[in-house]
Design a protein around this motif. Structure first.
Motif, PDB file in Angstrom:
ATOM      1  N   ILE A  44       0.843  -1.034  -0.067  1.00 10.07           N
ATOM      2  CA  ILE A  44      -0.087   0.050   0.119  1.00 10.07           C
ATOM      3  C   ILE A  44       1.030   1.228   0.177  1.00 10.07           C
ATOM      4  O   ILE A  44       1.577   1.372   0.996  1.00 10.07           O
ATOM      5  N   LEU A  45       0.563   1.997  -0.961  1.00 15.57           N
ATOM      6  CA  LEU A  45       1.446   3.307  -0.922  1.00 15.57           C
ATOM      7  C   LEU A  45       0.511   4.594  -0.317  1.00 15.57           C
ATOM      8  O   LEU A  45      -0.356   4.904  -0.635  1.00 15.57           O
ATOM      9  N   TRP A  46       1.250   5.207   0.891  1.00 10.11           N
ATOM     10  CA  TRP A  46       0.461   5.994   1.688  1.00 10.11           C
ATOM     11  C   TRP A  46       1.323   7.272   1.469  1.00 10.11           C
ATOM     12  O   TRP A  46       2.430   7.379   1.442  1.00 10.11           O
ATOM     13  N   PRO A  47       0.274   8.294   1.282  1.00  9.17           N
ATOM     14  CA  PRO A  47       0.804   9.661   1.141  1.00  9.17           C
ATOM     15  C   PRO A  47       1.209  10.301   2.323  1.00  9.17           C
ATOM     16  O   PRO A  47       0.813  11.199   2.922  1.00  9.17           O
ATOM     17  N   SER A  48       2.683  10.082   2.779  1.00  7.62           N
ATOM     18  CA  SER A  48       3.225  10.705   3.765  1.00  7.62           C
ATOM     19  C   SER A  48       4.562  10.489   3.736  1.00  7.62           C
ATOM     20  O   SER A  48       5.106   9.867   3.039  1.00  7.62           O
ATOM     21  N   ALA A  49       5.349  11.446   4.532  1.00 10.84           N
ATOM     22  CA  ALA A  49       6.850  11.580   4.651  1.00 10.84           C
ATOM     23  C   ALA A  49       7.269  10.279   5.506  1.00 10.84           C
ATOM     24  O   ALA A  49       8.310   9.479   5.238  1.00 10.84           O
ATOM     25  N   LYS A  50       6.517   9.587   6.511  1.00 10.33           N
ATOM     26  CA  LYS A  50       6.735   8.539   6.997  1.00 10.33           C
ATOM     27  C   LYS A  50       5.576   7.707   7.526  1.00 10.33           C
ATOM     28  O   LYS A  50       4.504   8.512   7.506  1.00 10.33           O
ATOM     29  N   LEU A  51       5.707   6.341   7.979  1.00  6.92           N
ATOM     30  CA  LEU A  51       4.637   5.533   7.910  1.00  6.92           C
ATOM     31  C   LEU A  51       3.899   5.967   9.353  1.00  6.92           C
ATOM     32  O   LEU A  51       4.618   6.164  10.523  1.00  6.92           O
ATOM     33  N   PRO A  52       2.394   6.146   9.428  1.00  9.52           N
ATOM     34  CA  PRO A  52       1.678   6.618  10.699  1.00  9.52           C
ATOM     35  C   PRO A  52       1.736   5.475  11.560  1.00  9.52           C
ATOM     36  O   PRO A  52       1.579   4.460  11.057  1.00  9.52           O
ATOM     37  N   ASP A  53       1.459   5.696  12.732  1.00  8.34           N
ATOM     38  CA  ASP A  53       1.601   4.799  13.937  1.00  8.34           C
ATOM     39  C   ASP A  53       0.230   3.930  13.734  1.00  8.34           C
ATOM     40  O   ASP A  53       0.241   2.589  14.121  1.00  8.34           O
ATOM     41  N   GLU A  54      -0.749   4.376  13.077  1.00 12.33           N
ATOM     42  CA  GLU A  54      -2.281   3.649  13.103  1.00 12.33           C
ATOM     43  C   GLU A  54      -2.236   2.627  12.000  1.00 12.33           C
ATOM     44  O   GLU A  54      -2.883   1.883  12.070  1.00 12.33           O
ATOM     45  N   GLU A  63       2.911  -4.813   2.899  1.00 13.57           N
ATOM     46  CA  GLU A  63       3.939  -3.901   3.200  1.00 13.57           C
ATOM     47  C   GLU A  63       3.268  -2.421   2.867  1.00 13.57           C
ATOM     48  O   GLU A  63       2.362  -2.331   2.052  1.00 13.57           O
ATOM     49  N   ILE A  64       3.686  -1.493   3.690  1.00 15.78           N
ATOM     50  CA  ILE A  64       3.098  -0.207   3.596  1.00 15.78           C
ATOM     51  C   ILE A  64       4.113   0.793   3.306  1.00 15.78           C
ATOM     52  O   ILE A  64       5.253   0.784   4.270  1.00 15.78           O
TER      53      ILE A  64
END
Length: 497
Positions: A224-234, A244-245
């Motif tokens: 999953i490609l998530w739009p943020s600079a780092k992986l959120p805790d949630e 993988e995210i």
């Protein structure tokens, strides 16, 4: 009575009436058989000759005979060209055919919508349905002439390598944005006049779900490609060996993310599965779309080394022939929409928590073996299964094919072919050289412009300096002339005094 032509009629009376109308049997013979009453067989034959259904009472058909066949031919031709007539257009067509007379003084005959419904009902080859909305590019490609060459290439690969379903793979990505305009039916008390209001889901940021599946129902590790600079805790609780995210900033697939996924996750997983199944000498078939992130021949060089044939889809055609689009992603989005509950807060953390609650179950349902296997069958990519897909398409499209950008044409081709890879690499080298030449040319042009500006500036300064010197001389002369005038005035005054 037992002829195959007439077995489709359930009623013996209707069957005999059709036999009499076709001239196979005389009506007097049918009456003399004492199996049918005189009135019944006569009314049935009369109904068929007038275009009505046997046993149905009503007005005669609006169009019969040669004109009826003409309407059917026109509908068939329109369907072949990719244009389906609406009921309103069908009514107008029937009106035009009925009123197409040589007699100009003949009265105009109007056709009602009920008569149009009756016309469709009388002909089993006609049916009504709701068309799927497509953009103009997909609509232009949705025809047999555009799909046949691609399916022929696929069948040639099947006949040459006899691909094992376990090594026939499709990879693609899909957006996970939850729609915000979904409406649901609610139960309202009779005392209430309206259904009230419902909470609209907040607009979700875009994330991308990347999946790879095999024809035997196996699912490879997904990301999953998530739009943020780092992986959120949630989202850290969702990480697993099969998921993988990645935080990539935009949430969309790009060249860097696809290269990383293809070379570090997809290719090693494929090789490992082939080795685990003791199929090291088997050829692998990989199907994928022609997205711009795939336009890197260095990736496909690595796949070529591992005996992987990579076949790209024709642009704008994946809604019909890509297994992931035909089944897996449709189930995934449906599960995501049905299970998602809008958070009470509009904060980013609540949105991430809400989407993380439904993602695991949606992915699990979409990647179930039964869904994957059915998707491969529906798309017609298995050996000699393209017939049902092509039969639903018109022969050609009335819309022009979409224009392609000035890029290397790897669409609908085996991009691991050695000849194509060499042409592709040469094309990229020529583009780089051409770009360097253009950069050098632009630099020279910029330098020339700068030099011209400097020359103009120097000329302007030189002229200005010359003008200032002349002004100084004039001022000095003016000052000397002024002094002389004063001296003359003083002298003259002195003399006068």
């Amino acid at each position: 009575m037992s002829s195959r032509k007439y077995r489709k009629y359930n009623s013996r009376l209707e069957r005999m009436a059709h036999i009499v109308v076709d001239g196979v049997f005389r009506i007097t013979d049918a009456i003399n058989s004492k199996e049918f009453s005189r009135t019944g067989i006569k009314n049935a034959v009369r109904a068929l000759r007038k275009g009505r259904l046997v046993g149905k009472i009503g007005r005669p058909a609006a169009v019969v005979g040669e004109k009826e066949q003409r309407v059917l031919d026109i509908i068939h031709i329109e369907a072949k060209s990719g244009t389906c007539l609406t009921l309103k257009k069908t009514r107008e067509l029937i009106e035009n055919v009925i009123n197409d007379n040589d007699d100009e003084d003949a009265p105009f005959t109007e056709v009602s919508m009920s008569a149009t419904y009756g016309f469709v009902k009388r002909h089993p080859e006609l049916k009504t349905g709701t068309p799927k909305n497509l953009d103009i590019n997909r609509l232009a490609v949705s025809c047999r002439s555009a799909f046949k060459p691609w399916y022929q290439t696929l069948d040639e690969l099947h006949e040459k390598f006899h691909n094992n379903p376990a090594l026939m793979i499709n990879v693609d990505e899909s957006s996970t944005r939850v729609p915000t305009d979904s409406k649901q039916l609610v139960v309202v008390h009779s005392a209430d006049t309206k259904a009230g209001f419902s909470k609209e889901p907040p607009r979700m940021i875009n994330t991308t779900f990347v999946a790879a599946v095999a024809a035997d129902g196996y699912a490879f590790p997904s990301i999953i490609l998530w739009p943020s600079a780092k992986l959120p805790d949630e989202l850290k609780s969702l990480l697993s060996p099969t998921l993988e995210i990645w935080a990539n900033g935009s949430g969309w697939m790009d060249n860097e993310c696809f290269e990383r996924y293809a070379l570090t996750i997809l290719l090693p997983s494929i090789i490992e599965r082939r080795k685990r199944m003791s199929l090291e000498n088997e050829q692998i078939l990989l199907l994928l779309d022609s997205h711009a992130s795939r336009a890197d021949p260095s990736i496909w060089r690595e796949f070529q080394k591992q005996q992987v044939d990579v076949l790209t889809f024709v642009p704008h055609s994946t809604h019909l022939c890509q297994p992931l689009d035909r089944g897996v992603f449709a189930v995934f989005k449906s599960e995501l929409t049905n299970r998602f509950e809008a958070p009470s807060s509009s904060s980013s953390s609540s949105k991430r928590a809400a989407i993380s609650d439904v993602l695991p179950q949606a992915i699990h349902t979409a990647l179930s073996p039964s869904v994957i296997q059915k998707a491969f069958v529906c798309s017609g990519v298995l050996h000699n299964t393209s017939g049902p897909v092509l039969l639903k398409l018109p022969e050609s499209s009335i819309y022009p094919l979409p224009s392609r950008r000035n890029r290397f044409n790897f669409y609908g081709k085996v991009i691991t072919d050695e000849i194509l890879l060499e042409k592709w690499e040469n094309h990229l080298k020529m583009n780089i050289e051409r770009k360097n030449e253009m950069d050098e040319k632009e630099k020279d042009e910029v330098k020339t412009v700068v030099d011209e500006k400097k020359k103009i500036k120097r000329r302007f300064l030189h002229v200005k300096n010359d003008d200032s010197e002349e002004e100084k001389k004039d001022n000095a002369l003016n000052r000397g002339e002024g002094k002389r005038k004063v001296i003359r005035r003083i002298n003259s005054d002195f003399v006068f005094f």
